[in-house]
Design an enzyme around this catalytic site. Structure first.
Site, short mmCIF file in Angstrom:
data_model
loop_
_atom_site.label_atom_id
_atom_site.label_comp_id
_atom_site.label_asym_id
_atom_site.label_seq_id
_atom_site.Cartn_x
_atom_site.Cartn_y
_atom_site.Cartn_z
N LYS A 5 0.88 -1.12 -0.08
CA LYS A 5 0.33 -0.06 0.09
C LYS A 5 0.77 1.26 0.01
O LYS A 5 2.11 1.43 0.28
CB LYS A 5 -1.05 0.08 1.27
CG LYS A 5 -2.23 0.84 1.10
CD LYS A 5 -3.12 -0.06 0.30
CE LYS A 5 -4.62 0.90 0.48
NZ LYS A 5 -5.52 -0.20 0.02
N GLY A 11 -19.65 2.14 -2.39
CA GLY A 11 -21.13 2.23 -2.02
C GLY A 11 -22.24 2.25 -3.27
O GLY A 11 -23.09 1.54 -2.95
N GLY A 57 -21.66 5.87 2.58
CA GLY A 57 -20.69 6.13 1.47
C GLY A 57 -21.51 5.84 0.21
O GLY A 57 -22.09 4.69 -0.09
N GLY A 104 -19.54 6.40 -3.04
CA GLY A 104 -18.42 6.72 -3.88
C GLY A 104 -18.44 5.25 -4.88
O GLY A 104 -19.56 4.65 -4.99
N ASN A 105 -17.47 4.73 -5.24
CA ASN A 105 -17.33 3.71 -6.10
C ASN A 105 -17.92 2.44 -5.34
O ASN A 105 -18.56 1.72 -5.97
CB ASN A 105 -15.84 3.54 -6.28
CG ASN A 105 -15.72 2.18 -7.15
OD1 ASN A 105 -15.56 1.20 -6.58
ND2 ASN A 105 -15.35 2.32 -8.58
P1 NAD Z 1 -14.52 6.92 -2.90
O1 NAD Z 1 -13.65 8.13 -2.72
O2 NAD Z 1 -15.20 6.49 -4.25
O3 NAD Z 1 -16.05 7.16 -2.03
C1 NAD Z 1 -15.85 7.20 -0.49
C2 NAD Z 1 -17.35 7.78 -0.24
O4 NAD Z 1 -17.50 7.91 1.21
C3 NAD Z 1 -17.99 8.97 -0.91
O5 NAD Z 1 -19.37 9.10 -1.13
C4 NAD Z 1 -17.41 10.11 0.36
O6 NAD Z 1 -18.32 11.10 0.29
C5 NAD Z 1 -18.03 9.28 1.37
N1 NAD Z 1 -17.47 9.74 2.64
C6 NAD Z 1 -16.18 10.32 2.71
N2 NAD Z 1 -15.88 10.75 4.04
C7 NAD Z 1 -17.04 10.49 4.78
C8 NAD Z 1 -17.27 10.32 6.23
N3 NAD Z 1 -16.88 11.13 7.08
N4 NAD Z 1 -18.76 10.13 6.34
C9 NAD Z 1 -19.72 9.49 5.60
N5 NAD Z 1 -18.97 9.21 4.23
C10 NAD Z 1 -18.06 9.79 3.86
O7 NAD Z 1 -13.95 5.70 -2.21
P2 NAD Z 1 -14.20 4.16 -2.66
O8 NAD Z 1 -13.36 3.72 -3.72
O9 NAD Z 1 -15.68 3.95 -2.67
O10 NAD Z 1 -13.58 3.41 -1.13
C11 NAD Z 1 -14.62 3.41 -0.15
C12 NAD Z 1 -13.88 2.48 0.98
O11 NAD Z 1 -13.68 1.41 0.50
C13 NAD Z 1 -12.34 3.08 1.64
O12 NAD Z 1 -12.20 2.67 2.65
C14 NAD Z 1 -11.36 2.14 0.59
O13 NAD Z 1 -10.24 1.93 1.24
C15 NAD Z 1 -12.49 0.91 0.61
N6 NAD Z 1 -12.05 0.04 -0.74
C16 NAD Z 1 -12.34 0.42 -1.99
C17 NAD Z 1 -12.10 -0.57 -2.92
C18 NAD Z 1 -12.20 -0.09 -4.30
O14 NAD Z 1 -12.26 -0.86 -5.24
N7 NAD Z 1 -12.32 1.34 -4.63
C19 NAD Z 1 -11.79 -1.85 -2.69
C20 NAD Z 1 -11.74 -2.21 -1.37
C21 NAD Z 1 -11.85 -1.13 -0.42
#
Ligand code: NAD
Length: 416
Positions: free
Chosen positions: A98, A215, A210, A212-213
């Site tokens: 990481k 959620g 959440g 984002g990607n």
């Molecule tokens: P992202 O940046 O696309 O989305 C994050 C979401 O969380 C957004 O909707 C943002 O507004 C929201 N958010 C941010 N701060 C917040 C808070 N304080 N309270 C509530 N919501 C909040 O990120 P992502 O890629 O969706 O990743 C989300 C999580 O999943 C992270 O912990 C990441 O490490 C984990 N993850 C992601 C992937 C992936 O493929 N993208 C894989 C495994 C784990």
């Protein structure tokens, strides 16, 4: 102590591992810290970048790059370690890594971000590569960031190396299905867990923190499978409708029309009333009376302060490390079932592995094939974890760590 080390220690105790062996397995093999100067508005700003290579016992280091002001050695080490165990649970022939840059990307222009990314790539080029260490997107990095890294790395190397990063745009060597992989993988795990509990998805109420990607794709897949997603949120707050939100409509509105989630309420077709829609805070969302809670935003959301008020009997950890050790203990004690991050959100790295395989073999797999292989791999991993959970009488998290620790301790030559 890092949360991951706490769980590893418990798993090591269970397996009778000596302290010195655990120290070797849990300590990163290499940590790299670089400084990156960037010219901005006539001045030079200095940024710190990191790459933690935690374990290569099962294959090349694999894990994301995060651009966030809070990323440091400590945070990167926790996340790198999680990747080692996640890849172990999924039985992927990969190690864990990481990294990232301590930066608030919202303060930089796109040109500055690209220059920073390319300079960071040059600094770490000697320690990454398709057979050595394969970064991927994480918080605040995306397919475009990966395309910049691939391009810069190939300039340094002087030849094509598409497998140096995953999560690339499809036109730059990415895999079909990568965007929705983590959400889709989470739903596959949840369906398997429910099957074991003798439950059906129809009308089970879910709250997703959440959008984002992870959620958003989780919510879309939940809707398709018949769940009722009643609450969604982002960093500004959320929305709730007791009869269920219309996720596809919400996604279109947020994604394509950039509407605010809080000012959006598309409820499920079939006559629900918009008056029942209400705004709610992230804290309220976590404490809703729902069947399943899916924290899919950031870490440390379920803590000793709110654990007693979390009502969902099933918690699907889609974010990395969303539950503190204290909250994990309280919730487990209260009989709530935590489906751990190292299983629930492993869909992303699984399709990253498929992307890397396609790059190494010069192949392009159709999306249906990628998603079917993802479902097969996630279902198999969930079955193995569930079987261990029942046989050993331990939590799903401990079962997952036991399996991962055994696999990393005794790597098989062709572990897939
Ligand atoms: P992202 O940046 O696309 O989305 C994050 C979401 O969380 C957004 O909707 C943002 O507004 C929201 N958010 C941010 N701060 C917040 C808070 N304080 N309270 C509530 N919501 C909040 O990120 P992502 O890629 O969706 O990743 C989300 C999580 O999943 C992270 O912990 C990441 O490490 C984990 N993850 C992601 C992937 C992936 O493929 N993208 C894989 C495994 C784990």
């Amino acid at each position: 102590m890092l949360a991951v080390d706490h769980y590893l220690k418990a798993a090591a105790r269970h397996l009778g591992l000596a302290a010195d062996e655990l120290a070797v397995l849990s300590t990163p093999e290499r940590t790299v810290e670089v400084t990156i100067p960037l010219e901005r508005g006539g001045k030079t700003s200095l940024y710190h970048g990191y790459r933690i290579q935690h374990s290569s016992r099962r294959g090349p280091y694999k894990g994301g790059l995060r651009y966030h002001p809070d990323i440091d050695m400590h945070e990167a080490r926790l996340l790198a370690s999680l990747m080692t165990w996640k890849n172990g649970v999924l039985d992927l022939p990969l190690g864990g890594g990481k990294g990232g840059i301590a930066v608030d990307p919202t303060g930089l222009s796109k040109e500055e971000l690209e220059a920073l990314t390319r300079a960071f790539t040059r600094r770490i080029a000697a320690v990454i590569g398709p057979e050595q260490d394969i970064p991927a997107p994480d918080v605040n990095t995306n397919p475009e960031t990966m395309a910049w890294i691939r391009d810069e790395y190939e300039k340094v190397l002087g030849k094509p190396a598409p497998g140096v990063v995953t999560g690339k745009p499809v036109e730059a060597g990415g895999s079909a299905g990568r965007e929705q992989a983590t959400g889709e993988g989470g739903v596959t795990v949840l369906l398997e867990v429910l099957k074991n509990l003798g439950k059906k998805p129809e009308n089970l109420q879910v709250a997703v923190q959440g959008f984002g990607n992870v959620g958003a794709h989780l919510a879309l897949a939940l809707e398709r499978e018949g769940f009722r997603v009643v609450a969604l949120s982002d960093s500004h707050g959320g929305i709730y409708h007791p009869k269920g939100l219309h996720i596809e409509e919400t996604y279109q509105a947020i994604h394509w029309r950039s509407e605010d989630l809080q000012h959006t309420c598309y409820c499920t077709p079939g006559g629900c009333s918009l008056e029942d829609c209400r705004a709610l805070t992230n804290a309220e969302l976590l404490e809703l009376e729902v069947d399943i809670l899916a924290p899919a935003a950031i870490d440390n959301q379920l803590t000793k302060e709110n654990a007693q008020r979390i009502k969902a009997p099933i918690i699907l950890e889609m974010a990395n490390n969303p539950t503190t050790v204290e909250a994990d203990e309280i919730l487990t004690e209260r009989g709530q079932l935590l489906v751990p991050d190292i299983l629930a959100n492993a869909g992303g790295v699984t399709v990253s592995y498929f992307e890397w395989l396609q790059n190494q073999r010069g192949e392009t797999w159709p999306e249906v094939e990628v998603l079917q292989q993802l479902r097969d791999q996630m279902t198999k991993a969930t079955q193995v974890v569930w079987e261990r959970h029942e046989r050993a009488g331990v939590s799903l998290r401990l079962a997952a760590f036991l399996i991962a620790l055994e696999r990393v301790r005794n790597p098989q030559p062709n572990a897939t």
